[in-house]
Enzyme design. Structure first.
Site, PDB file in Angstrom:
ATOM      1  N   GLY A 197      -4.621   6.475   7.560  1.00  0.00           N
ATOM      2  CA  GLY A 197      -4.564   6.311   9.015  1.00  0.00           C
ATOM      3  C   GLY A 197      -3.273   6.877   9.600  1.00  0.00           C
ATOM      4  O   GLY A 197      -3.231   7.283  10.757  1.00  0.00           O
TER       5      GLY A 197
ATOM      6  N   ALA B 228      -3.585   2.765   7.293  1.00  0.00           N
ATOM      7  CA  ALA B 228      -3.963   1.461   7.834  1.00  0.00           C
ATOM      8  C   ALA B 228      -3.254   0.400   7.007  1.00  0.00           C
ATOM      9  O   ALA B 228      -2.893   0.643   5.849  1.00  0.00           O
ATOM     10  CB  ALA B 228      -5.471   1.287   7.732  1.00  0.00           C
TER      11      ALA B 228
ATOM     12  N   GLU C 140      -3.978  10.397  10.068  1.00  0.00           N
ATOM     13  CA  GLU C 140      -4.908  10.508  11.196  1.00  0.00           C
ATOM     14  C   GLU C 140      -4.154  10.369  12.511  1.00  0.00           C
ATOM     15  O   GLU C 140      -4.437  11.061  13.488  1.00  0.00           O
ATOM     16  CB  GLU C 140      -5.996   9.439  11.067  1.00  0.00           C
ATOM     17  CG  GLU C 140      -6.890   9.712   9.861  1.00  0.00           C
ATOM     18  CD  GLU C 140      -7.888   8.604   9.600  1.00  0.00           C
ATOM     19  OE1 GLU C 140      -7.457   7.450   9.395  1.00  0.00           O
ATOM     20  OE2 GLU C 140      -9.092   8.882   9.608  1.00  0.00           O
TER      21      GLU C 140
ATOM     22  N   GLU D  18      -7.945   7.336   1.112  1.00  0.00           N
ATOM     23  CA  GLU D  18      -8.849   6.196   1.325  1.00  0.00           C
ATOM     24  C   GLU D  18      -9.857   6.034   0.195  1.00  0.00           C
ATOM     25  O   GLU D  18     -10.261   4.924  -0.133  1.00  0.00           O
ATOM     26  CB  GLU D  18      -9.603   6.365   2.649  1.00  0.00           C
ATOM     27  CG  GLU D  18      -8.769   6.101   3.890  1.00  0.00           C
ATOM     28  CD  GLU D  18      -8.060   7.333   4.437  1.00  0.00           C
ATOM     29  OE1 GLU D  18      -7.875   8.315   3.687  1.00  0.00           O
ATOM     30  OE2 GLU D  18      -7.687   7.305   5.628  1.00  0.00           O
TER      31      GLU D  18
HETATM   32  N1  CO8 Z   1      -0.733  -1.130   3.992  1.00  0.00           N
HETATM   33  C1  CO8 Z   1      -0.026  -2.268   3.796  1.00  0.00           C
HETATM   34  N2  CO8 Z   1       1.110  -2.312   3.092  1.00  0.00           N
HETATM   35  C2  CO8 Z   1       1.540  -1.152   2.545  1.00  0.00           C
HETATM   36  C3  CO8 Z   1       0.859   0.066   2.707  1.00  0.00           C
HETATM   37  C4  CO8 Z   1      -0.336   0.052   3.484  1.00  0.00           C
HETATM   38  N3  CO8 Z   1      -1.045   1.155   3.734  1.00  0.00           N
HETATM   39  N4  CO8 Z   1       1.542   1.026   2.055  1.00  0.00           N
HETATM   40  C5  CO8 Z   1       2.617   0.428   1.500  1.00  0.00           C
HETATM   41  N5  CO8 Z   1       2.621  -0.887   1.795  1.00  0.00           N
HETATM   42  C6  CO8 Z   1       3.576  -1.907   1.380  1.00  0.00           C
HETATM   43  C7  CO8 Z   1       3.409  -2.247  -0.094  1.00  0.00           C
HETATM   44  O1  CO8 Z   1       2.389  -3.198  -0.258  1.00  0.00           O
HETATM   45  C8  CO8 Z   1       4.777  -2.793  -0.431  1.00  0.00           C
HETATM   46  O2  CO8 Z   1       4.863  -4.106   0.055  1.00  0.00           O
HETATM   47  P1  CO8 Z   1       5.742  -5.225  -0.763  1.00  0.00           P
HETATM   48  O3  CO8 Z   1       7.157  -4.736  -0.703  1.00  0.00           O
HETATM   49  O4  CO8 Z   1       5.524  -6.481   0.036  1.00  0.00           O
HETATM   50  O5  CO8 Z   1       5.181  -5.244  -2.136  1.00  0.00           O
HETATM   51  C9  CO8 Z   1       5.719  -1.936   0.436  1.00  0.00           C
HETATM   52  O6  CO8 Z   1       4.895  -1.389   1.472  1.00  0.00           O
HETATM   53  C10 CO8 Z   1       6.318  -0.803  -0.346  1.00  0.00           C
HETATM   54  O7  CO8 Z   1       5.259  -0.077  -0.961  1.00  0.00           O
HETATM   55  P2  CO8 Z   1       5.506   0.767  -2.304  1.00  0.00           P
HETATM   56  O8  CO8 Z   1       6.297  -0.034  -3.263  1.00  0.00           O
HETATM   57  O9  CO8 Z   1       4.165   1.264  -2.744  1.00  0.00           O
HETATM   58  O10 CO8 Z   1       6.428   1.933  -1.717  1.00  0.00           O
HETATM   59  P3  CO8 Z   1       6.707   3.373  -2.332  1.00  0.00           P
HETATM   60  O11 CO8 Z   1       7.818   3.920  -1.523  1.00  0.00           O
HETATM   61  O12 CO8 Z   1       6.832   3.322  -3.799  1.00  0.00           O
HETATM   62  O13 CO8 Z   1       5.356   4.242  -2.012  1.00  0.00           O
HETATM   63  C11 CO8 Z   1       3.542   5.004  -0.625  1.00  0.00           C
HETATM   64  C12 CO8 Z   1       5.036   4.600  -0.708  1.00  0.00           C
HETATM   65  C13 CO8 Z   1       3.289   6.295  -1.410  1.00  0.00           C
HETATM   66  C14 CO8 Z   1       3.270   5.237   0.860  1.00  0.00           C
HETATM   67  C15 CO8 Z   1       2.671   3.886  -1.205  1.00  0.00           C
HETATM   68  O14 CO8 Z   1       3.071   2.657  -0.638  1.00  0.00           O
HETATM   69  C16 CO8 Z   1       1.182   4.058  -0.942  1.00  0.00           C
HETATM   70  O15 CO8 Z   1       0.519   4.813  -1.642  1.00  0.00           O
HETATM   71  N6  CO8 Z   1       0.644   3.307   0.051  1.00  0.00           N
HETATM   72  C17 CO8 Z   1      -0.782   3.266   0.332  1.00  0.00           C
HETATM   73  C18 CO8 Z   1      -1.275   4.556   0.906  1.00  0.00           C
HETATM   74  C19 CO8 Z   1      -2.754   4.456   1.210  1.00  0.00           C
HETATM   75  O16 CO8 Z   1      -3.584   4.211   0.355  1.00  0.00           O
HETATM   76  N7  CO8 Z   1      -3.105   4.684   2.487  1.00  0.00           N
HETATM   77  C20 CO8 Z   1      -4.474   4.627   2.949  1.00  0.00           C
HETATM   78  C21 CO8 Z   1      -4.750   3.294   3.552  1.00  0.00           C
HETATM   79  S1  CO8 Z   1      -6.439   3.109   4.050  1.00  0.00           S
HETATM   80  C22 CO8 Z   1      -6.495   3.843   5.563  1.00  0.00           C
HETATM   81  O17 CO8 Z   1      -5.538   4.336   6.059  1.00  0.00           O
HETATM   82  C23 CO8 Z   1      -7.840   3.811   6.246  1.00  0.00           C
HETATM   83  C24 CO8 Z   1      -7.773   4.384   7.640  1.00  0.00           C
HETATM   84  C25 CO8 Z   1      -8.785   3.736   8.499  1.00  0.00           C
HETATM   85  C26 CO8 Z   1      -8.681   4.090   9.945  1.00  0.00           C
HETATM   86  C27 CO8 Z   1      -7.349   3.972  10.566  1.00  0.00           C
HETATM   87  C28 CO8 Z   1      -6.928   2.557  10.856  1.00  0.00           C
HETATM   88  C29 CO8 Z   1      -5.436   2.444  11.212  1.00  0.00           C
END
Ligand code: CO8
Length: 261
Positions: free
Chosen positions: A112, A69, A115, A135
């Site tokens: 997500g 998400a 999912e 999450e």
């Molecule tokens: N949401 C918003 N922005 C994100 C997300 C995200 N999930 N993931 C990455 N980004 C953004 C970062 O904020 C960053 O933005 P900026 O350049 O402006 O600072 C950019 O993407 C690059 O991110 P990273 O520097 O972290 O990139 P890496 O290549 O180093 O890492 C990862 C990639 C491993 C994917 C890392 O970004 C990460 O761990 N992301 C978060 C993963 C996470 O926690 N996901 C769970 C989210 S909660 C959820 O999904 C709940 C589901 C609910 C139901 C479904 C609804 C759709």
């Protein structure tokens, strides 16, 4: 092709009867904001009504399928605003898409995003893909099937491990645990998914549709009810032109030509 790219997705028809949807929000690692899900749901709705489409392949980027998400969007939500959120409606459209959906996954498939991957009927992954439900690290839990579909796919202990620790599953383990059907070299993931889609697209669409429905039913019902539903669909297919054609072609030792009727 009658389909248009969105802000967050690219849509193409790379081969007859097969639609390819590519999540395309690389700067946010394909995080699924409402807009993304809205575009995805609208495209699948269009594909549902389009007899020309017989299978859909869904993919993301080379390094990230989808990072979950959109956390920025989640941050703005309150307990009440999340209740009237539009996204559950889009998830319902994806869940109820009646044609085969094949996910071609490379890189991170998280939250997500994972999912969404699990909404696909067949999952193909690159050897370097990673899967997770992180999450818990945000103080929440999955909200689109990460505790339910994942448990059905890989079993209780494995699903607990991902959901409670937030750690990732590598592609090889995901294959061993049954989350995905096949691994490919990362650069071949989409072409392999398209190949499977082409095989399915050559089958009689009504039988394919009912097979998908019947398999999905097995997650909803007890065995007796599921067998009953299967039998009903089996009988209904005897009324189709494609059943006559399929059987006749076999007996006449020729290739069948299916019309979807
Ligand atoms: N949401 C918003 N922005 C994100 C997300 C995200 N999930 N993931 C990455 N980004 C953004 C970062 O904020 C960053 O933005 P900026 O350049 O402006 O600072 C950019 O993407 C690059 O991110 P990273 O520097 O972290 O990139 P890496 O290549 O180093 O890492 C990862 C990639 C491993 C994917 C890392 O970004 C990460 O761990 N992301 C978060 C993963 C996470 O926690 N996901 C769970 C989210 S909660 C959820 O999904 C709940 C589901 C609910 C139901 C479904 C609804 C759709």
């Amino acid at each position: 092709c009658g389909y248009s790219d969105g802000e967050d997705i690219l849509v193409s028809l790379p081969q007859p009867h097969v639609l390819l949807i590519t999540l395309n929000r690389p700067k946010a690692r394909n995080a699924l904001r409402s807009q993304t899900l809205r575009e995805l749901a609208a495209t699948l709705t269009q594909a549902t009504d389009d007899d020309g489409v017989r299978a859909v392949v869904l993919t993301g980027g080379d390094r990230v399928f989808a990072a979950g998400a959109d956390i920025g969007e989640l941050a703005a939500h309150t307990a009440t605003s999340i209740l009237t959120d539009e996204r559950p409606r889009h998830w319902k459209t994806i869940r109820e898409f009646p044609k085969p959906l094949i996910a071609a996954i490379n890189g991170f498939s998280l939250g997500g995003g994972n999912e969404l991957a699990m909404h696909a009927d067949i999952l193909i992954a690159g050897e370097t893909a990673q899967f997770g439900q992180p999450e818990v690290n945000l103080g929440i839990i999955p909200g689109a099937g990460g505790t339910q579909r994942l448990t059905r796919a890989i079993g209780k202990s494995n699903a607990m491990l991902l959901n409670l620790t937030g750690t990732f599953l590598d592609a090889r383990t995901a294959l061993a645990q049954g989350l995905v059907s096949e691994l490919t070299q990362p650069e071949l993931t989409v072409s392999r998914a398209l190949e499977i889609a082409a095989v399915i697209a050559a089958k009689p669409p009504l039988a394919v549709r009912m097979a998908k429905e019947a398999v999905l039913k097995s997650f909803e019902t007890g065995l007796e009810q599921g067998l009953h539903a299967e039998r009903r669909s089996f009988c209904q297919l005897f009324a189709t032109a494609d059943k006559q054609e399929g059987v006749a072609a076999f007996l006449e030792k020729r290739r069948p030509v299916f019309t979807g009727r």
